[in-house]
Write an enzyme that holds these catalytic residues in place. Sequence first.
Site, PDB file in Angstrom:
ATOM      1  N   ASP A  85      42.417  40.090  35.840  1.00  0.00           N
ATOM      2  CA  ASP A  85      42.428  40.726  37.163  1.00  0.00           C
ATOM      3  C   ASP A  85      43.148  42.068  37.028  1.00  0.00           C
ATOM      4  O   ASP A  85      44.314  42.113  36.637  1.00  0.00           O
ATOM      5  CB  ASP A  85      43.136  39.800  38.157  1.00  0.00           C
ATOM      6  CG  ASP A  85      42.905  40.213  39.601  1.00  0.00           C
ATOM      7  OD1 ASP A  85      42.698  41.413  39.855  1.00  0.00           O
ATOM      8  OD2 ASP A  85      42.957  39.329  40.486  1.00  0.00           O
ATOM      9  N   ASP A  96      40.285  47.031  43.013  1.00  0.00           N
ATOM     10  CA  ASP A  96      40.787  45.749  42.509  1.00  0.00           C
ATOM     11  C   ASP A  96      39.575  44.960  42.006  1.00  0.00           C
ATOM     12  O   ASP A  96      38.577  44.842  42.729  1.00  0.00           O
ATOM     13  CB  ASP A  96      41.460  45.058  43.719  1.00  0.00           C
ATOM     14  CG  ASP A  96      42.102  43.717  43.420  1.00  0.00           C
ATOM     15  OD1 ASP A  96      42.092  43.289  42.262  1.00  0.00           O
ATOM     16  OD2 ASP A  96      42.617  43.102  44.384  1.00  0.00           O
ATOM     17  N   HIS A 156      40.689  40.451  50.588  1.00  0.00           N
ATOM     18  CA  HIS A 156      41.688  41.126  51.427  1.00  0.00           C
ATOM     19  C   HIS A 156      41.310  42.575  51.653  1.00  0.00           C
ATOM     20  O   HIS A 156      40.626  43.177  50.819  1.00  0.00           O
ATOM     21  CB  HIS A 156      43.051  41.056  50.742  1.00  0.00           C
ATOM     22  CG  HIS A 156      42.991  41.440  49.288  1.00  0.00           C
ATOM     23  ND1 HIS A 156      43.121  42.734  48.858  1.00  0.00           N
ATOM     24  CD2 HIS A 156      42.745  40.705  48.174  1.00  0.00           C
ATOM     25  CE1 HIS A 156      42.983  42.778  47.548  1.00  0.00           C
ATOM     26  NE2 HIS A 156      42.734  41.559  47.095  1.00  0.00           N
ATOM     27  N   HIS A 164      47.357  43.770  49.656  1.00  0.00           N
ATOM     28  CA  HIS A 164      46.848  42.660  50.460  1.00  0.00           C
ATOM     29  C   HIS A 164      46.980  42.986  51.934  1.00  0.00           C
ATOM     30  O   HIS A 164      47.909  42.563  52.602  1.00  0.00           O
ATOM     31  CB  HIS A 164      47.557  41.352  50.099  1.00  0.00           C
ATOM     32  CG  HIS A 164      47.203  40.872  48.730  1.00  0.00           C
ATOM     33  ND1 HIS A 164      48.113  40.360  47.845  1.00  0.00           N
ATOM     34  CD2 HIS A 164      46.009  40.848  48.080  1.00  0.00           C
ATOM     35  CE1 HIS A 164      47.500  40.038  46.711  1.00  0.00           C
ATOM     36  NE2 HIS A 164      46.224  40.320  46.833  1.00  0.00           N
ATOM     37  N   GLU A 189      36.939  38.098  46.553  1.00  0.00           N
ATOM     38  CA  GLU A 189      37.299  37.439  45.285  1.00  0.00           C
ATOM     39  C   GLU A 189      37.199  35.924  45.349  1.00  0.00           C
ATOM     40  O   GLU A 189      38.178  35.228  45.524  1.00  0.00           O
ATOM     41  CB  GLU A 189      38.678  37.882  44.789  1.00  0.00           C
ATOM     42  CG  GLU A 189      39.812  37.789  45.753  1.00  0.00           C
ATOM     43  CD  GLU A 189      41.121  38.267  45.102  1.00  0.00           C
ATOM     44  OE1 GLU A 189      41.419  37.838  43.979  1.00  0.00           O
ATOM     45  OE2 GLU A 189      41.829  39.063  45.727  1.00  0.00           O
ATOM     46  N   GLU A 286      35.761  39.183  41.114  1.00  0.00           N
ATOM     47  CA  GLU A 286      36.238  40.046  42.200  1.00  0.00           C
ATOM     48  C   GLU A 286      35.705  41.459  42.060  1.00  0.00           C
ATOM     49  O   GLU A 286      35.577  41.984  40.954  1.00  0.00           O
ATOM     50  CB  GLU A 286      37.778  40.103  42.189  1.00  0.00           C
ATOM     51  CG  GLU A 286      38.353  41.004  43.279  1.00  0.00           C
ATOM     52  CD  GLU A 286      39.874  41.041  43.299  1.00  0.00           C
ATOM     53  OE1 GLU A 286      40.505  40.764  42.259  1.00  0.00           O
ATOM     54  OE2 GLU A 286      40.439  41.361  44.364  1.00  0.00           O
TER      55      GLU A 286
HETATM   56 MN    MN Z   1      42.531  41.263  41.915  1.00  0.00          MN
HETATM   57 MN    MN Z   2      42.467  41.096  45.014  1.00  0.00          MN
END
Ligand code: MN
Ligand code: MN
Length: 300
Positions: A85, A96, A156, A164, A189, A286
């Site tokens: 990640d 992200d 998010h 977030h 995600e 994600e």
């Molecule tokens: Mn992430």
């Molecule tokens: Mn994330």
Amino acid sequence: MEQKEAEKYIKAGKILSQVKENAQKHIKLGQKLLDIASKIEAEIAGTGGKPAFPVNLSLNSNAAHYTPSIEDLTAISENDVLKVDIGVHIDGYIADCAFTLDFTGKYGKLVEAAEKALENAVAMAKPGIELRAIGSEIEKTINGYGFRPISNLSGHGLEQYTQHAEPSIPNTSTNDSRKLEDGCAFAIEPFATTGSGIVREAVQTEIFALEEERPVRNAHARKLLEFIAGEYETLPFAERWIAGNKKLKFGEFERKVALRELMQSGAIRAFPILHDEKNSFVAQAETSLLLHEGKAIRLV
Ligand code: MN
Ligand code: MN
């Protein structure tokens, strides 16, 4: 959203796409997690972007928030399912993304379930879609593979220096009838698991973030707080980043005391490792999107 802001999200996404592609090519059996994380973070630093958070390398039943410690010797074995990640930011505008590598040869379908759920959700993501419709689609897709989605982890919103943000984007069917709105950046995600579908917090914590600048008595804690606020703002950081930092020159004792004092005063918060039940396997996929001028732009 202003064009200038949109361009920063798009640039962060371009950098991250390249970093992700390189990571997918280069991560191999036997490599140490610490080496992988350090290499990816150094690569990001060389692009003009910055890591939006420490690279998370969560194995097997760990779903999220595992980043190697400074003396971490963990290496990838053939019993491992690894979630990678990664985040990049430009002036706080974050992209992200995450992907999963199966080194066992047994969990290809689990990885596929998370990826397919992500693709189905991305195809629906446009202004006006209800959040619960996305959650239902993710759940249905993962259940269709015979696995469970993790219900207490979610996508998010992404805001400047806030990884977030609202809205939280569910991975299961909920009654959230809020809609995705134009001008919103966000990450979707899905997590697919062979376990219970609910993650719990472990004791171990390697990731922290500034919560609020509060007065602290200990001189090292004060120095660390000032450093964190200047260097990372409100974005997550790893203890190993502090450990290796030349400006701070902290020994292990000073670092531990300073971090503990900042935790106790509420100046920083911790992100403990999140895991599903023992012996379970979790896959994650994600990406980040931007809804801009009526269109959905995939950032990664
Ligand atoms: Mn992430
Ligand atoms: Mn994330």
